[in-house]
Design an enzyme around this catalytic site. Structure first.
Site, PDB file in Angstrom:
ATOM      1  N   GLN B 347       0.831  -1.200   0.000  1.00  0.00           N
ATOM      2  CA  GLN B 347       0.000   0.000   0.000  1.00  0.00           C
ATOM      3  C   GLN B 347       0.867   1.251   0.000  1.00  0.00           C
ATOM      4  O   GLN B 347       2.036   1.197   0.389  1.00  0.00           O
ATOM      5  CB  GLN B 347      -0.954   0.024   1.200  1.00  0.00           C
ATOM      6  CG  GLN B 347      -2.258  -0.698   0.914  1.00  0.00           C
ATOM      7  CD  GLN B 347      -3.253  -0.584   2.052  1.00  0.00           C
ATOM      8  OE1 GLN B 347      -2.880  -0.671   3.214  1.00  0.00           O
ATOM      9  NE2 GLN B 347      -4.512  -0.390   1.724  1.00  0.00           N
ATOM     10  N   SER B 517       0.281  -2.636   6.955  1.00  0.00           N
ATOM     11  CA  SER B 517       0.632  -4.056   7.106  1.00  0.00           C
ATOM     12  C   SER B 517      -0.045  -4.887   6.020  1.00  0.00           C
ATOM     13  O   SER B 517      -0.067  -6.098   6.094  1.00  0.00           O
ATOM     14  CB  SER B 517       0.205  -4.546   8.490  1.00  0.00           C
ATOM     15  OG  SER B 517      -1.181  -4.352   8.659  1.00  0.00           O
ATOM     16  N   HIS B 518      -0.625  -4.206   5.019  1.00  0.00           N
ATOM     17  CA  HIS B 518      -1.472  -4.916   4.052  1.00  0.00           C
ATOM     18  C   HIS B 518      -0.713  -5.240   2.777  1.00  0.00           C
ATOM     19  O   HIS B 518      -0.412  -4.349   1.999  1.00  0.00           O
ATOM     20  CB  HIS B 518      -2.703  -4.083   3.719  1.00  0.00           C
ATOM     21  CG  HIS B 518      -3.450  -3.644   4.946  1.00  0.00           C
ATOM     22  ND1 HIS B 518      -3.964  -2.388   5.101  1.00  0.00           N
ATOM     23  CD2 HIS B 518      -3.736  -4.313   6.079  1.00  0.00           C
ATOM     24  CE1 HIS B 518      -4.552  -2.286   6.276  1.00  0.00           C
ATOM     25  NE2 HIS B 518      -4.416  -3.435   6.904  1.00  0.00           N
ATOM     26  N   VAL B 519      -0.443  -6.513   2.577  1.00  0.00           N
ATOM     27  CA  VAL B 519       0.139  -6.979   1.321  1.00  0.00           C
ATOM     28  C   VAL B 519      -0.877  -7.885   0.643  1.00  0.00           C
ATOM     29  O   VAL B 519      -1.652  -8.563   1.317  1.00  0.00           O
ATOM     30  CB  VAL B 519       1.461  -7.737   1.541  1.00  0.00           C
ATOM     31  CG1 VAL B 519       2.583  -6.774   1.842  1.00  0.00           C
ATOM     32  CG2 VAL B 519       1.324  -8.764   2.656  1.00  0.00           C
TER      33      VAL B 519
END
Lengths: 421, 591
Positions: B347, B517-519
């Site tokens: 992100q 923390s968003h993959v």
């Protein structure tokens, strides 16, 4: 079919006490191994309604294999193995022997202690007894030797029970009251003969027999079994029939959630009852005569214990029970005008606050929200204060709880001491 | 000692949100399901008792609830010509390590993704054409649309008890909600949380600027709620211990609260805890999966045979498991061919930070997702003509921090660094600090990918997963654009000190504070086997009894948190398994 049999048996009784002959019953018993599936199934339902498994199964043990210690005021009695194992269970029994034990309190070693609720089961119909036996014979054999009687002298003398039975044992079979509805009669049979609610909820006399204060609530094994009579202050007066049904089916209702041994009763027994039977139980309790209980004057908000307790409530309780004490329906008990809180005995409250309580997880409400114990966290005076506050605020009125009460309960429960000083 | 467990109908790897949602659906359909979870059992009341005050030192600082990098980690490099090194300290990816997965400790922002996010290729081509795309950008549709997913978004919200204010119901705009959201068939199950002072200041400023603020939908429940599975949740108390903590108050939707109590009562469900799956087993011709091999807590190797294998681990580990098992074709950076590890996204975060002069923002009253947002610059809600990028960000006043240790470094510029002066500045700063987060999109790019590291191995001797990632030109442009919007609103809010940051102005690092923390991606779903690992039902194109679920299926990252989109796509796939696959096991899409 089972329900038809039951109804016809009931009707037989209602229509002038035509009972099945014992001989005919025994003929059934001889064939019990091959009893029709619906009879066995009905027997299984009766075993659930009678909550046999509650006592006859040790924690983590095999169903019906016995081994659970029952702590009575007279000492410890261990529930027996009632699986079909011939050596250690009751696999070699006949229907006569089963009847003697269940309805007459006579085992192969002599008289049974009334921890076994034969005083209630005595009221069971012959047909139901036969079906129950048909089912019990199908319980898989488990070899487990149980030493039943660990009572100290003089209670270990079973012969003494001859006298006890003569004084207190009423073996009259259940007789429906034609003045009452079918539902109330069915409820009475379920409550008095099968579910044996009075074993916990009716105060006992010095000899361990029911006093006249039927369902008025009493303490046992560190818990207070609450008042079930129709009064608003400590009893079920405010609960509608539907509240009772919802509670017995799910373990929760709009006011409260079950705790302690009642949670086991609901999880093992009442949640499995048919809706009609739960309605009947509710009808029975709602039909009991109204009882007047004089509510005491609540302690004033200026009382030192109440004042200190209010602060504990805000810090320790309000996050879950909410600031107003209203709780969350079907999950976290309301503390407002709660009859269980108003009980003269604070035993259950002390037990829950010190040791916590695992909430009911039923098919109807699988949540199982629990309350953690505070024994490690709150000093005796803090617990006494917060309970005194709750018992004298939010519409409640009940005697103060003393630091000594908490200390005694802490000791009796084996609860841990506070980890800080 | 090696052993083999009895065959199951379904084995599910990982029991977080997607695994437990799938397990609930398939056990309810009567299938015998075994879940294998590397973490330990966690139970709301006993693991997170309300009698124990949450401890910031063990939770936020020592990160007790996460899987430690010493147990398992990833290697990272920015460019394909660099040597990747392992992340040896706690990093921005917060991996769960218990039954419930990251769903136990998540912050709780509960978004439906927009129609654009599910069909970015079609929408960009329609509105701007290929010229809008920077070099190397990979843009593709999911094969499933918002309208396809709406019933599943709805169902997942009713499992989670999501709180919020609806913006569009059956095509009709609703006051106070997000006017840009996809049309909903029902309102949020529970009302939006109360707003903080910072949220209100943001709302007023954004409205003055002509934007459309609304409460961010949240896993922190706004009122008592009985969910779709009959489980009860209690209202949130705004204690502020959400992210990196389990909720003992039954107030934050999690698998532990919303699903597991029901699942554990089902006799056709089994969970094997503290056991890590190391391989998906297949027939020698790789046409069918036969089960999984795992290492249990004794170090013994077990095998769980099953008719259907469902991989529901963390995004990156879904990719790694396929690579370790030799399933489907790995992405080859040099040729651009292959699919596993391709279309990996992160992100793009931008920030506006601010200090007020004499506010009392009371930041200790917060939740992980207590935020007010504008979507005016998210997705394709604004005209990108001439801007040189696609996508954007959800711009939000985020009130998710107020813990003393975490706030200790936040003092206005020019404050003394120690002593009495610092203490006074901290006291004042604590009440006067606020932030605006731009949680921005990242689209896949030829140079962003995942593969197996040639050097570093885990404790079982298997190669670690290697991340090759840096921000692309699209991110640099969108990041600055969004940062400027954050700063504009912060100034309008009346803050005394305002400063901004656009993360793509620096190379990507796994250790950057305040980062996402968003993959997503790596095992993406799609319409073409040449550019996706699985079809629109998250079913592997090559192995019809293998389904990889979770954010690894998403070929692009939105300006939203992914959990509810993960829940919706999981329910969509569960329905396809129940109603299509079980009746006729085989490929659900033929090309």
């Amino acid at each position: 079919m089972a329900r038809y049999l039951l109804r016809s048996a009931l009707r037989a009784c209602i229509n002038g006490g035509v009972a099945l002959s014992v001989a005919a019953l025994f003929a059934h018993g001889a064939q019990a191994q091959d009893a029709p599936a619906d009879r066995v199934e009905h027997g299984r339902y009766l075993a659930i309604a009678s909550d046999c498994v509650a006592c006859h199964t040790a924690p983590g043990g095999k169903p019906f294999a016995g081994g659970l210690d029952l702590n009575t005021p007279f000492g410890t009695i261990t529930a027996s193995n009632i699986t079909s194992d011939r050596a250690t269970g009751i696999g070699s029994w006949t229907l006569q022997q089963f009847d003697a034990a269940v309805r007459h309190g006579k085992g192969p070693n002599g008289h049974l202690y009334p921890a076994m609720p034969y005083t209630a089961y005595a009221r069971m119909t012959d047909a139901d007894l036969a079906d129950l036996w048909a089912y019990i014979r199908t319980v898989p054999a488990v070899s487990q030797k149980v030493v039943e009687n660990k009572l100290p002298f003089p209670y270990n003398i079973r012969a003494a029970l001859i006298v006890w039975n003569a004084l207190f044992f009423d073996s009259t079979p259940f007789k429906p009251d034609s003045a009452k509805s079918d539902a109330v009669n069915r409820g009475a049979y379920l409550v008095e003969a099968l579910a044996h609610c009075g074993i916990c909820h009716t105060p006992k006399n010095a000899f361990g027999s029911d006093s006249g204060a039927t369902y008025q609530g009493t303490s046992l094994q560190g818990w207070h079994a609450p008042d079930l009579t129709n009064n608003d202050h400590t009893g079920l007066g405010k609960w509608s029939a539907e509240d009772i049904v919802t509670y017995l089916r799910s373990g929760t209702n709009r006011y409260t959630a079950s705790s302690g041994p009642m949670t086991e009763v609901i999880v093992n027994s009442t949640q499995h009852l048919t809706d009609a039977d739960l309605q009947a139980i509710a009808a029975y309790f709602k039909a009991l005569p109204a009882r007047h209980v004089e509510a005491p004057q609540p302690l004033p908000a200026t009382n030192a214990q109440v004042e200190a307790g209010r602060r504990e409530f805000v810090v320790q309780c309000s996050a879950c029970h909410t600031s107003s004490g209203q709780g969350v329906a079907n999950m976290i008990p309301s503390l407002q005008a709660n009859p269980a809180i108003n009980a003269k005995s604070p035993d259950s409250l002390l037990n829950i606050l010190l040791a916590g309580t695992t909430g009911p997880a039923t098919t109807a409400n699988p949540t199982g929200a629990a309350m953690p114990g505070f024994a490690w966290k709150l000093q005796d005076d803090q617990i006494a204060n917060v309970l005194t506050y709750i018992r004298n605020s939010q519409g409640n009125a009940a005697p103060a709880v003393s630091t000594t009460d908490v200390a005694k309960a802490r000791k009796a429960l084996g609860a841990q001491p506070v980890v800080w000083h | 000692m090696n052993y083999k467990r009895p065959k199951a109908d379904v084995v599910i790897i990982g029991l977080g949100w997607s695994g437990s949602t799938m397990a609930e659906e398939l056990t309810r359909a009567g299938l015998n399901v075994v879940a294998i979870e590397r973490g330990a059992w966690r139970d709301t009341t006993t693991s997170f008792p309300t009698t124990r005050d949450p401890d910031e030192l063990s939770g936020s600082v020592r990160k007790d609830i996460l899987q430690a990098p010493v147990t398992e980690t990833y290697t990272v490099r920015n460019k394909a010509d660099q040597t990747a090194l392992p992340l040896r300290r706690y990093h921005n990816l917060t991996l769960g390590n218990n039954v419930g997965g990251a769903g136990t400790h998540w912050a709780g922002a509960s978004w439906r993704w927009q129609s654009f996010d599910h069909q970015p290729y079609t929408r960009v081509m329609e509105r701007y054409g290929a010229k809008q795309l920077v070099d190397g950008l990979i843009l593709q549709d999911w094969g499933v649309t918002y309208d396809d997913l709406e019933p599943f978004y709805d169902r997942f919200e009713k499992i989670a008890g999501t709180s919020g204010t609806a913006g569009v119901i059956n095509g009709v705009k609703q006051p106070g909600g997000n006017p840009f959201e996809g049309s909903r068939t029902s309102p949020y199950p529970t009302p939006a949380l109360e707003r903080t002072r910072a949220n209100l200041l943001f709302s007023e400023a954004a409205t003055r600027l002509g934007y459309h603020p609304f409460p961010v939908p949240s896993a922190m429940i706004g009122a008592p709620y009985t969910n779709a599975l009959g489980l009860n949740l209690a209202p949130c108390t705004y204690c502020g211990y959400c992210q990196l903590y389990g909720c003992g108050n039954w107030s934050k939707s999690s698998p532990n609260i919303c699903i597991l109590p029901v699942l554990m009562q089902r006799p056709n469900f089994t969970v094997v805890t503290e056991s890590e799956v190391i391989r998906i087993n297949t027939t020698p011709d790789k046409k069918m999966a036969t089960g999984v091999t795992f290492v249990d807590s004794n170090g013994d190797i077990g095998e769980q045979p099953a008719d259907i294998v469902i991989t529901a681990t963390f995004t990156l580990d879904n990719t790694r498991l396929l690579l370790l098992s030799g399933i489907s074709t790995p992405y080859d950076f040099a040729s651009g061919q292959g699919v596993v590890g391709r279309a990996f996204t992160f992100q793009t975060l931008s920030w506006g930070f601010m200090f007020f002069e004499n506010e009392y923002l009371n930041p200790f009253m917060n939740t992980g997702a207590l935020a007010t947002q504008i979507d005016d610059f998210n997705g394709d809600n604004f005209d990108h003509t001439g801007l040189g990028f696609i996508g954007g960000a959800g711009i939000q006043s985020l009130c998710n921090q107020g813990l003393p240790i975490g706030m200790a470094g936040l003092v206005p510029e020019g404050s003394p660094q120690w002593g009495k002066g610092w203490k006074q500045a901290f006291q004042k700063g604590y009440q006067n600090y606020a932030q605006i987060q731009g949680q921005g999109t990242n689209f896949a790019h030829r140079e962003q990918f995942l593969d197996l590291d040639p050097t570093y191995k885990d404790r079982f001797g298997q190669p670690l997963l290697r991340i090759t990632f840096d921000y692309n030109e699209n991110d640099r442009r969108s990041g600055r654009f969004v940062r400027d919007k954050c700063v504009e609103i912060a100034r309008e809010m009346g803050a005394k000190q305002v400063w901004g940051d656009s993360f793509p102005d620096q190379p990507y690092s796994g250790y950057r504070p305040w980062d996402s923390s968003h993959v997503q991606g790596g095992v993406v779903m799609g319409e073409d086997p040449k550019t996706s690992v699985q079809n629109r039902y998250q079913q592997n194109w090559d192995i019809p009894n293998l389904f990889v679920i979770g954010a690894s299926s998403f070929p692009n990252n939105a300006g939203y948190n992914p959990t509810v989109a993960v829940g919706a796509t999981t329910l969509w796939t569960a329905k396809a398994i129940r109603e299509m696959y079980l009746k006729n096991p085989g490929p659900l899409v033929r090309v």
